[in-house]
Design an enzyme around this catalytic site. Structure first.
Site, PDB file in Angstrom:
ATOM      1  N   GLU A   1       0.648  -1.120   0.100  1.00 14.33           N
ATOM      2  CA  GLU A   1      -0.043   0.082   0.126  1.00 14.33           C
ATOM      3  C   GLU A   1       0.778   1.178   0.091  1.00 14.33           C
ATOM      4  O   GLU A   1       1.939   1.287   0.509  1.00 14.33           O
ATOM      5  CB  GLU A   1      -0.855  -0.017   1.318  1.00 14.33           C
ATOM      6  CG  GLU A   1      -2.057  -1.181   1.060  1.00 14.33           C
ATOM      7  CD  GLU A   1      -2.906  -1.333   2.449  1.00 14.33           C
ATOM      8  OE1 GLU A   1      -4.053  -1.559   2.381  1.00 14.33           O
ATOM      9  OE2 GLU A   1      -2.495  -0.604   3.486  1.00 14.33           O
TER      10      GLU A   1
ATOM     11  N   CYS B   1       3.190   8.469   1.047  1.00 13.94           N
ATOM     12  CA  CYS B   1       3.727   7.525   2.119  1.00 13.94           C
ATOM     13  C   CYS B   1       4.234   6.351   1.376  1.00 13.94           C
ATOM     14  O   CYS B   1       2.977   5.667   1.044  1.00 13.94           O
ATOM     15  CB  CYS B   1       2.837   7.587   3.124  1.00 13.94           C
ATOM     16  SG  CYS B   1       3.457   6.154   4.464  1.00 13.94           S
TER      17      CYS B   1
ATOM     18  N   CYS C   1       6.738  -6.716   7.413  1.00 18.29           N
ATOM     19  CA  CYS C   1       7.913  -6.317   7.838  1.00 18.29           C
ATOM     20  C   CYS C   1       8.309  -7.524   9.191  1.00 18.29           C
ATOM     21  O   CYS C   1       7.423  -8.064   9.694  1.00 18.29           O
ATOM     22  CB  CYS C   1       7.763  -5.030   8.694  1.00 18.29           C
ATOM     23  SG  CYS C   1       9.073  -4.400   9.710  1.00 18.29           S
TER      24      CYS C   1
ATOM     25  N   CYS D   1       7.215  -4.803  15.739  1.00 26.60           N
ATOM     26  CA  CYS D   1       6.758  -3.829  16.996  1.00 26.60           C
ATOM     27  C   CYS D   1       5.606  -3.856  17.301  1.00 26.60           C
ATOM     28  O   CYS D   1       4.406  -4.271  16.519  1.00 26.60           O
ATOM     29  CB  CYS D   1       7.152  -2.480  16.517  1.00 26.60           C
ATOM     30  SG  CYS D   1       8.650  -2.011  15.656  1.00 26.60           S
TER      31      CYS D   1
ATOM     32  N   CYS E   1       2.224  -2.064  15.649  1.00 25.12           N
ATOM     33  CA  CYS E   1       2.214  -1.906  14.372  1.00 25.12           C
ATOM     34  C   CYS E   1       1.543  -3.023  13.530  1.00 25.12           C
ATOM     35  O   CYS E   1       1.734  -4.076  13.585  1.00 25.12           O
ATOM     36  CB  CYS E   1       3.640  -1.976  13.600  1.00 25.12           C
ATOM     37  SG  CYS E   1       3.788  -1.701  12.088  1.00 25.12           S
TER      38      CYS E   1
ATOM     39  N   GLY F   1       7.157  -1.864   5.976  1.00 22.78           N
ATOM     40  CA  GLY F   1       8.478  -2.475   6.008  1.00 22.78           C
ATOM     41  C   GLY F   1       9.309  -1.587   6.538  1.00 22.78           C
ATOM     42  O   GLY F   1       9.249  -0.316   6.769  1.00 22.78           O
TER      43      GLY F   1
ATOM     44  N   SER G   1      12.237   6.744   7.149  1.00 22.42           N
ATOM     45  CA  SER G   1      11.891   6.512   8.558  1.00 22.42           C
ATOM     46  C   SER G   1      12.366   5.231   8.857  1.00 22.42           C
ATOM     47  O   SER G   1      12.340   3.884   8.236  1.00 22.42           O
ATOM     48  CB  SER G   1      10.412   6.565   8.672  1.00 22.42           C
ATOM     49  OG  SER G   1       9.989   6.097   9.996  1.00 22.42           O
TER      50      SER G   1
ATOM     51  N   SER H   1      12.458   6.068  14.297  1.00 20.39           N
ATOM     52  CA  SER H   1      11.338   5.667  15.339  1.00 20.39           C
ATOM     53  C   SER H   1      11.715   5.235  16.569  1.00 20.39           C
ATOM     54  O   SER H   1      12.284   4.345  17.027  1.00 20.39           O
ATOM     55  CB  SER H   1      10.710   4.385  14.699  1.00 20.39           C
ATOM     56  OG  SER H   1       9.893   4.812  13.437  1.00 20.39           O
TER      57      SER H   1
ATOM     58  N   HIS I   1      -2.493   4.558  16.443  1.00 14.46           N
ATOM     59  CA  HIS I   1      -3.844   4.196  15.659  1.00 14.46           C
ATOM     60  C   HIS I   1      -4.119   2.654  16.227  1.00 14.46           C
ATOM     61  O   HIS I   1      -3.091   1.913  16.283  1.00 14.46           O
ATOM     62  CB  HIS I   1      -3.260   4.146  14.416  1.00 14.46           C
ATOM     63  CG  HIS I   1      -3.056   5.437  13.914  1.00 14.46           C
ATOM     64  ND1 HIS I   1      -4.218   6.313  13.758  1.00 14.46           N
ATOM     65  CD2 HIS I   1      -2.056   5.837  13.005  1.00 14.46           C
ATOM     66  CE1 HIS I   1      -3.547   7.460  13.306  1.00 14.46           C
ATOM     67  NE2 HIS I   1      -2.327   7.304  12.914  1.00 14.46           N
TER      68      HIS I   1
ATOM     69  N   CYS J   1       0.284   5.890   9.283  1.00  9.46           N
ATOM     70  CA  CYS J   1       1.256   4.960   9.317  1.00  9.46           C
ATOM     71  C   CYS J   1       0.836   3.813  10.432  1.00  9.46           C
ATOM     72  O   CYS J   1       0.226   4.246  11.169  1.00  9.46           O
ATOM     73  CB  CYS J   1       2.472   6.007   9.675  1.00  9.46           C
ATOM     74  SG  CYS J   1       2.936   6.994   8.432  1.00  9.46           S
TER      75      CYS J   1
HETATM   76  N1  SAH Z   1       9.823   0.634   9.677  1.00  9.87           N
HETATM   77  C1  SAH Z   1      10.043   1.886   9.550  1.00  9.87           C
HETATM   78  C2  SAH Z   1       9.091   2.746   8.755  1.00  9.87           C
HETATM   79  C3  SAH Z   1       7.594   2.257   8.416  1.00  9.87           C
HETATM   80  S1  SAH Z   1       6.422   2.409  10.023  1.00  9.87           S
HETATM   81  C4  SAH Z   1       9.705   2.408  11.083  1.00  9.87           C
HETATM   82  O1  SAH Z   1       9.400   1.815  11.873  1.00  9.87           O
HETATM   83  O2  SAH Z   1      10.342   3.540  11.191  1.00  9.87           O
HETATM   84  C5  SAH Z   1       6.369   4.215   9.798  1.00  9.87           C
HETATM   85  C6  SAH Z   1       5.803   5.064  11.196  1.00  9.87           C
HETATM   86  O3  SAH Z   1       4.701   4.420  11.578  1.00  9.87           O
HETATM   87  C7  SAH Z   1       6.976   4.486  12.337  1.00  9.87           C
HETATM   88  O4  SAH Z   1       7.405   5.737  13.054  1.00  9.87           O
HETATM   89  C8  SAH Z   1       6.169   3.602  13.083  1.00  9.87           C
HETATM   90  O5  SAH Z   1       6.601   3.492  14.417  1.00  9.87           O
HETATM   91  C9  SAH Z   1       4.764   4.359  13.144  1.00  9.87           C
HETATM   92  N2  SAH Z   1       3.548   3.365  13.403  1.00  9.87           N
HETATM   93  C10 SAH Z   1       3.743   2.060  13.384  1.00  9.87           C
HETATM   94  N3  SAH Z   1       2.562   1.505  13.917  1.00  9.87           N
HETATM   95  C11 SAH Z   1       1.869   2.694  14.543  1.00  9.87           C
HETATM   96  C12 SAH Z   1       0.460   3.015  15.104  1.00  9.87           C
HETATM   97  N4  SAH Z   1      -0.380   1.731  15.487  1.00  9.87           N
HETATM   98  N5  SAH Z   1       0.150   4.072  15.337  1.00  9.87           N
HETATM   99  C13 SAH Z   1       0.911   5.049  14.930  1.00  9.87           C
HETATM  100  N6  SAH Z   1       1.978   5.014  14.285  1.00  9.87           N
HETATM  101  C14 SAH Z   1       2.470   3.834  14.006  1.00  9.87           C
HETATM  102 FE1  SF4 Z   2       8.510  -2.669  10.990  1.00 10.13          FE
HETATM  103 FE2  SF4 Z   2       8.287   0.119  11.352  1.00 10.13          FE
HETATM  104 FE3  SF4 Z   2       5.923  -1.421  11.868  1.00 10.13          FE
HETATM  105 FE4  SF4 Z   2       8.266  -1.752  13.489  1.00 10.13          FE
HETATM  106  S1  SF4 Z   2       6.899   0.067  13.101  1.00 10.13           S
HETATM  107  S2  SF4 Z   2       7.093  -3.271  12.540  1.00 10.13           S
HETATM  108  S3  SF4 Z   2       9.642  -1.427  11.993  1.00 10.13           S
HETATM  109  S4  SF4 Z   2       7.018  -1.239   9.802  1.00 10.13           S
END
Ligand code: SAH
Ligand code: SF4
Length: 362
Positions: free
Chosen positions: A102, A115, A122, A126, A129, A170, A202, A225, A297, A340
């Site tokens: 996406e 974006c 991934c 985390c 996420c 990713g 990021s 992050s 989120h 995100c």
């Molecule tokens: N993997 C990379 C880039 C993709 S994630 C990273 O982690 O930086 C992009 C951003 O979305 C990151 O800052 C991540 O922490 C954030 N993100 C992930 N899950 C989220 C959520 N549930 N609510 C808000 N931001 C989130």
């Molecule tokens: Fe992967 Fe970024 Fe999501 Fe962490 S926040 S699981 S590094 S996409």
């Protein structure tokens, strides 16, 4: 044969010039005036992209079919789009092998930020996420990363985005070679010509590729992050902490020679206390970093709750009092799960559209 969309514009130019000049006895080559032809062909990759060589009707028909055979232009197929009430638009792309990714277009005044995704799924898991919950499927090729922009331009959804953020699916720094090339394509004058300061990578802080990114002469922006001010809490939220520990990541940022952004998702009762704001300030201030506070989120993590609004404001005020520059972001595209961390391709749904493959496997 070179995939012209997975190499830098300079490498594509060389490959085309070589082919046109009949180098290495390639079939269909040996064209007259290869220098002139190359200047016609390179812009059709990114600047005025052609959907296929057959569509580049300013070229002689014979050349078009030779190009189509030698250098097929790979496409992403648009499976669905969703438009949010706030103007945010989500695109679901099908890749040639049936995987899906996406991207999200976020209009904001004169800005149009896209974006983009760098991997299918991934591996880093985390806890907050949605992409992490998918697990890792595969790396994207450079053509599939830059292709997310190319397809937008081809579809005339509008002009080239003004800003790019690698905040889709990713971890970009675990796919460095393709991201490295895609950065060049996005920025290069023969690519999309987007200013490096308008392109943000990021990452959770993959140290070897972070060093590679730091070595690039262009001023690409970096968002780290962080999400936790101590190694212990970060470990709880982000398993990558085991491999690349917080002090080492912060140390790497001091080597970056450019201002970085720290991303911090506020999770109710986890990382949003005023004491944690004090800890965060201790990291952010010496770096001169900008802190981006993001509401969680809930779609990414059913068992976690976003911080209450007054708590977010108090956290923000506390950082400001420490002299930290901080922005509290609004959620965009919430109604279409387009923010995100919300990007997650429904694997189950995808399996249903490939029943024959299933049958063959069984
Ligand atoms: N993997 C990379 C880039 C993709 S994630 C990273 O982690 O930086 C992009 C951003 O979305 C990151 O800052 C991540 O922490 C954030 N993100 C992930 N899950 C989220 C959520 N549930 N609510 C808000 N931001 C989130
Ligand atoms: Fe992967 Fe970024 Fe999501 Fe962490 S926040 S699981 S590094 S996409």
């Amino acid at each position: 044969m070179t995939d012209l969309l997975s190499v830098t514009p300079d490498a594509a130019r060389t490959a085309l010039a070589d082919w046109l000049a009949g180098g290495a006895g390639r079939a269909g080559a040996g064209h007259a005036e290869p220098g002139y032809r190359v200047t016609q062909l390179v812009p059709r990759l990114w600047q005025r992209p052609a959907g296929s060589w057959e569509e580049a009707t300013d070229l002689p028909a014979a050349l078009r079919s030779q190009l189509a055979a030698a250098f097929p232009l790979g496409r992403l197929t648009l499976a669905t789009t969703q438009l949010s009430r706030d103007g945010t638009e989500k695109f679901l792309w099908k890749l040639a092998d049936g995987e899906a990714i996406e991207s999200v277009l976020i209009p904001e005044g004169k800005r149009r930020t896209l974006c983009i995704s760098s991997q299918v799924g991934c591996a880093l898991g985390c806890v907050f996420c949605a992409t992490g919950r998918m697990g890792f499927r595969r790396n994207l090729r450079a053509s599939e990363i830059a292709g997310q922009v190319r397809e937008l331009v081809l579809r005339e959804v509008g002009a080239v985005p003004t800003n790019i953020v690698f905040m889709g699916m990713g971890e970009p720094l675990l796919n460095w070679d393709a991201v490295d090339t895609a950065l060049t394509i996005l920025n290069h004058r023969d690519g999309f010509g987007i200013g490096a300061r308008h392109i943000t990578v990021s990452t959770v802080g993959i140290l070897p590729s972070l060093a590679q990114l730091a070595k690039r002469p262009e001023q690409f922006r970096l968002a780290l992050s962080l999400h936790a001010p101590t190694a212990q809490l970060r470990h709880e939220l982000m398993p990558i902490e085991k491999k690349y520990a917080l002090p080492d990541v912060i140390q790497a940022l001091t080597q970056f020679r450019r201002r970085v952004t720290l991303e911090y998702v506020l999770i109710g009762g986890k990382n949003d206390s005023l004491g944690q704001a004090d800890e965060l300030a201790k990291l952010a201030r010496p770096l001169g970093a900008l802190v981006n506070l993001l509401p969680l989120h809930p779609g990414g993590a059913p068992d976690l709750t976003p911080s209450a609004r007054p708590r977010m404001l108090a956290f923000e005020r506390r950082l400001k009092r420490h002299g930290v520059e901080v922005v509290l972001r609004r959620s965009r595209g919430l109604d279409i799960s387009a923010a995100c961390g919300q990007l997650r391709v429904e694997l189950e749904a995808r399996r249903k559209v490939r029943p024959q493959e299933h049958a063959r496997v069984e």
